[in-house]
Structures are given as C-alpha cells and as structure tokens.
Design a protein around this motif. Structure first.
Motif, PDB file in Angstrom:
ATOM      1  N   GLY A 193      93.177 -26.062 -11.052  1.00  0.00           N
ATOM      2  CA  GLY A 193      93.842 -24.660 -10.805  1.00  0.00           C
ATOM      3  C   GLY A 193      94.433 -24.634  -9.638  1.00  0.00           C
ATOM      4  O   GLY A 193      95.255 -23.685  -9.416  1.00  0.00           O
ATOM      5  N   HIS A 194      93.870 -25.133  -8.629  1.00  0.00           N
ATOM      6  CA  HIS A 194      94.210 -24.747  -7.030  1.00  0.00           C
ATOM      7  C   HIS A 194      95.038 -26.051  -6.222  1.00  0.00           C
ATOM      8  O   HIS A 194      95.028 -26.126  -5.280  1.00  0.00           O
ATOM      9  N   THR A 195      95.679 -26.815  -7.375  1.00  0.00           N
ATOM     10  CA  THR A 195      96.508 -27.645  -6.876  1.00  0.00           C
ATOM     11  C   THR A 195      98.009 -27.184  -6.831  1.00  0.00           C
ATOM     12  O   THR A 195      98.210 -26.205  -7.890  1.00  0.00           O
ATOM     13  N   THR A 196      98.870 -27.349  -5.899  1.00  0.00           N
ATOM     14  CA  THR A 196     100.190 -26.778  -5.867  1.00  0.00           C
ATOM     15  C   THR A 196     101.344 -27.213  -6.747  1.00  0.00           C
ATOM     16  O   THR A 196     101.332 -28.479  -6.785  1.00  0.00           O
ATOM     17  N   ILE A 197     101.685 -26.436  -7.536  1.00  0.00           N
ATOM     18  CA  ILE A 197     102.899 -26.792  -8.531  1.00  0.00           C
ATOM     19  C   ILE A 197     104.137 -26.339  -8.117  1.00  0.00           C
ATOM     20  O   ILE A 197     105.102 -26.783  -8.595  1.00  0.00           O
ATOM     21  N   ARG A 229     101.499 -15.987  -5.169  1.00  0.00           N
ATOM     22  CA  ARG A 229     100.445 -15.835  -4.317  1.00  0.00           C
ATOM     23  C   ARG A 229      99.442 -16.186  -5.631  1.00  0.00           C
ATOM     24  O   ARG A 229      99.271 -15.384  -6.509  1.00  0.00           O
ATOM     25  N   CYS A 230      98.260 -17.052  -5.338  1.00  0.00           N
ATOM     26  CA  CYS A 230      97.181 -17.095  -5.996  1.00  0.00           C
ATOM     27  C   CYS A 230      95.856 -16.236  -5.686  1.00  0.00           C
ATOM     28  O   CYS A 230      96.074 -15.979  -4.677  1.00  0.00           O
ATOM     29  N   ARG A 231      95.039 -16.187  -6.581  1.00  0.00           N
ATOM     30  CA  ARG A 231      93.806 -15.213  -6.188  1.00  0.00           C
ATOM     31  C   ARG A 231      92.996 -15.878  -5.112  1.00  0.00           C
ATOM     32  O   ARG A 231      92.141 -15.156  -4.389  1.00  0.00           O
ATOM     33  N   CYS A 232      93.284 -17.445  -4.926  1.00  0.00           N
ATOM     34  CA  CYS A 232      92.500 -18.041  -3.788  1.00  0.00           C
ATOM     35  C   CYS A 232      92.957 -17.537  -2.755  1.00  0.00           C
ATOM     36  O   CYS A 232      92.446 -18.074  -1.485  1.00  0.00           O
ATOM     37  N   GLY A 233      94.375 -16.944  -2.589  1.00  0.00           N
ATOM     38  CA  GLY A 233      95.202 -16.989  -1.321  1.00  0.00           C
ATOM     39  C   GLY A 233      96.061 -17.692  -1.098  1.00  0.00           C
ATOM     40  O   GLY A 233      96.896 -17.413  -0.020  1.00  0.00           O
ATOM     41  N   ASN A 234      96.202 -18.926  -1.622  1.00  0.00           N
ATOM     42  CA  ASN A 234      97.259 -20.003  -1.230  1.00  0.00           C
ATOM     43  C   ASN A 234      98.349 -19.456  -2.082  1.00  0.00           C
ATOM     44  O   ASN A 234      98.549 -18.749  -2.960  1.00  0.00           O
ATOM     45  N   LEU A 235      99.440 -20.275  -1.672  1.00  0.00           N
ATOM     46  CA  LEU A 235     100.803 -19.929  -2.765  1.00  0.00           C
ATOM     47  C   LEU A 235     100.986 -21.304  -3.490  1.00  0.00           C
ATOM     48  O   LEU A 235     100.928 -22.406  -2.997  1.00  0.00           O
ATOM     49  N   GLY A 236     101.620 -20.756  -4.629  1.00  0.00           N
ATOM     50  CA  GLY A 236     102.203 -21.932  -5.535  1.00  0.00           C
ATOM     51  C   GLY A 236     100.969 -22.668  -6.295  1.00  0.00           C
ATOM     52  O   GLY A 236     101.093 -23.421  -6.981  1.00  0.00           O
ATOM     53  N   CYS A 237      99.629 -22.163  -6.613  1.00  0.00           N
ATOM     54  CA  CYS A 237      98.788 -22.677  -7.189  1.00  0.00           C
ATOM     55  C   CYS A 237      98.954 -22.732  -8.701  1.00  0.00           C
ATOM     56  O   CYS A 237      99.588 -21.898  -9.141  1.00  0.00           O
ATOM     57  N   LEU A 238      98.615 -23.709  -9.462  1.00  0.00           N
ATOM     58  CA  LEU A 238      98.855 -23.883 -10.830  1.00  0.00           C
ATOM     59  C   LEU A 238      98.172 -22.680 -11.579  1.00  0.00           C
ATOM     60  O   LEU A 238      98.704 -22.210 -12.369  1.00  0.00           O
TER      61      LEU A 238
END
Length: 420
Positions: free
Chosen positions: A244-248, A254-263
C-alpha cells in the motif's frame, strides 16, 4: 550420551510435527495415507499417532474401504483438544474470535476504536476484555486456550516484546506483546494483519495448492503477504509486503503515512471515499461509517461515483500488475473487506487492467482470485499463529498454567464498520 538423547528427542518431535501438520491441514487421513505422504515407515506412523491419540490430540474420524483389506481408520486433530483466539486490530475496531481446532468460530466480541491514532493502552484493554469475553461466551476453561494471536497494522519486530511500528496509527515502537503479556499468561503471538490473512488463505482458502502467491489486503489500509516457495517472505526486519505504500502516482495524493502518491491513497477505502467527496463538490457518500459509505458508493448510480470507481479499478489493476511483475506469483488473491466489495463487482475489469500493465508472460502464468474466507479472515489468520506453534512443536502436551486477569463486564458490541 546427552547429545544423542537430545538428537533422538528432536527427531521424534520433528516427525510428530510432520504427521500432525498433515493431519490438521489435509485430514481426515488414514495411517496408510500418512505413510505415503510423509515417507515415514508405517511402524513410525502407528507409534507416533498412538502417542497423539493417547494424549487426546488426535482422534479417529470414521473409516474408508481399502483395496481388498480391512477398512482404514481415518484420523483427525481432535477439535476440542484446545482452543485458539484470534484478534484483528484495525483503525476503527478491535475484533476478537475464539475457535476450536477445526477452526469453527465459537464466540466473537467487537469493540469500537475512536480516533485516527488509538492509544495503545486502550487497544490493549480492548484485547484483554475481548479475550476474557470470548472465553466466557464459549464456556471453555482458560487453561484449554492454546494461544492468543493478534493481527495489527504496520511492522511487527519479531522480538520477545513484539514491538509494533504502525506509522498510519501513530505507533512508533509500541511493545504490544509485553503489554498484553502483563495481563494474561495465555501465550501471545502478534503479526501484521496482511500476513495473518495470507496464512489463512494459503492454508484454507484461495491460496491452497500453490507455492508462489501474493495475498492482497484492501480495506481502510492496503497491504500484502508475499509467499515464495510456500514460505512467507518477511524481509530483513519483517516489513516486506507494504504494498500500500508503494508509489503509484509521483507527487500524487497525500497518504496517511505522510508520503505522496501511495497506492493506499487511491484504493484504500478511506482514500476512495475522500476522492469521491472531492469530486462530488464536498458532499460525502451517504452512510454512518466507512463500510456503509463504501457500500453506498458502490450502489450509487451517479456519473461521479462511476468515474471514481472506474479510476479506483484502474489504480488497483496497476498495483496488482506491479505484484505480478515483481514476484511472478502463480496466484494473486484479493481480500480485505473493501477488496472483496470491489472484486465481487469489478473482478473482470481488474483482470483486464492488470493484463494491460503487466508483462505478458508473467501475467499469463498467474491467476487473480478473490479471498474465500470472507471479510473476517484476518482474525482467523491471527488464530492460526498459536496453531502454527503447536504444529511446529509436534503437539507437545501443553502446561495447564494459563490464566485470565478478571475483566470488568463489558457488553461486546458489533459496529458496522471494519478496518480492512
């Protein structure tokens, strides 16, 4: 001399483990079938099976005709030899279930969680209350509970304290294992929820019969269990499978993990509902909770809903194609409550999108199927954690020392929402 006795004892335990595992996963089986499938002599099979029958671990389960000889007695693991408790800890609720050794669910309790970052102490309290509640509901002796398996989001370090790192929950190094063991002497086993789902599906569900598979969990969050040559792949520190936290989408949402573009930001239920709200001029999908709102979105006939769902299927298919290209699995199993809801309606389209994005040869070598164990399979998978220990130890008789800390009476509630 001591070394030799240890070697003989270890060999005997290993042979018991082989037999017990075969009986539990594939039984009922006859002694003859066990000898054929394990390469152990019939004398060894009869001797070790006799031990396990005397212990009450294995029992006879009818007979079948043989070719010209006496009927062959079938054997199975005795369902009432012990009990397993599994728990699914997610973002909106804690679910606890008790099973016998035939994996028949006998009792269930659920407790809602308030807030996006639950207090680990509150979660521990829910888990211990749930453990006490299901044991009381089922009317079983706590000393007959073989273990308490707990599935959580995030990474679980395989240390004695089962330290949990769940970035989306705000948990950083939470010693959940130690916290639970302070409240019960029942053995505690903790693992990532996608991995427990994967173990259940590989043992009982859509993964049976294959050696290379990926079991994908899509709910509020997104994860995966990678199985290579029949063994779950964990990586160097057990964090493998954070699909789920690979970039798509580079620089995307923005993902709940704080990064951008996560699946997860595109196919997780929370992300899908947020995308619909934005496309619908700020109006959210109807429903009092995440699961009901997701169901309403699937039933909605508006062009906005159709567009968001079509995009979701596209992102999900592209994400599955990444799994196909990276791991070359024989099978991809789509599970989790949101994954099942999408798959039941859009599985042909998910397969089509995957085919467009995956390399032709690995795609031709894999199949994409839905989870067969339903939306509560994570808790069932958690209950298999103590069972896996029993199988690995060859069913060595347990020590009757388990206890439960008395818990104040609390009615078990069943909220409609689920986290996965």
């Amino acid at each position: 001399m001591d070394a030799r006795r240890t070697t003989v004892r270890d060999m005997r335990r290993a042979n018991r483990s082989v037999l017990l595992t075969r009986i539990w996963l594939d039984g009922p089986l006859s002694r003859h079938e066990l000898g054929q499938s394990t390469a152990l002599s019939l004398a060894s099979v009869s001797n070790l099976v006799g031990e396990m029958i005397a212990e009450g671990l294995v029992e006879e389960a009818g007979s079948v005709e043989s070719d010209g000889g006496r009927p062959r007695v079938l054997l199975r693991v005795a369902p009432a030899y012990g009990y397993l408790v599994g728990a699914d800890v997610g973002e909106t609720r804690v679910q606890v279930e008790l099973f016998d050794l035939a994996m028949t669910a006998l009792a269930k309790a659920e407790y809602p969680i308030a807030g996006a970052e639950p207090d680990p102490r509150q979660v521990t309290d829910h888990l211990l209350h749930g453990l006490a509640a299901v044991v009381e509901q089922a009317g079983v002796d706590p000393t007959a509970v073989l273990g308490f398996g707990v599935a959580v989001s995030g990474t679980v370090e395989r240390a004695a304290d089962a330290v949990v790192h769940a970035q989306t929950l705000g948990w950083d190094g939470v010693p959940l294992g130690a916290m639970l063991r302070a409240g019960t002497d029942i053995p505690v086993h903790i693992d990532n929820g996608a991995k427990t789902l994967g173990q259940a599906e590989m043992w009982f569900g859509a993964g049976r019969g294959v050696r290379h598979a990926v079991v994908a969990l899509v709910g509020s969050g997104v994860g995966a269990c990678v199985v290579a040559d029949g063994v779950g792949y964990r990586g160097a520190h057990s964090s493998a499978g954070e699909w789920g936290h690979t970039t798509i989408v580079y620089g995307g949402r923005r993902c709940r993990c704080g990064n951008l573009g996560c699946l997860e930001a595109y196919v997780g239920a929370e992300g899908v509902l947020d995308r619909f709200r934005q496309a619908n001029r700020g109006r959210p999908a109807a429903g009092g909770d995440e699961e009901s709102a997701f169901g309403e979105l699937l039933r909605a006939g508006s062009r906005t809903a159709a567009k968001v769902l079509d995009e979701t299927v596209g992102y999900l298919g592209a994400g599955v194609a990444n799994l196909v290209n990276l791991f070359n699995p024989e099978r991809v199993v789509l599970g989790g409550w949101a994954g099942l809801a999408l798959g039941e309606r859009y599985l042909p389209q998910i397969r089509e999108v995957t085919a467009r994005h995956a390399l032709r040869q690995p795609f031709a070598q894999t199949s994409i199927e839905l989870c067969r164990l339903g939306p509560d399979a994570v808790a069932m998978g958690a209950a298999t954690l103590p069972m896996a220990r029993l199988l690995r130890d060859g069913g060595v008789p347990r020590e009757p020392a388990a206890r439960l800390v008395p818990a104040p009476a609390r009615p078990a509630r069943r909220p409609r929402s689920r986290t996965r």
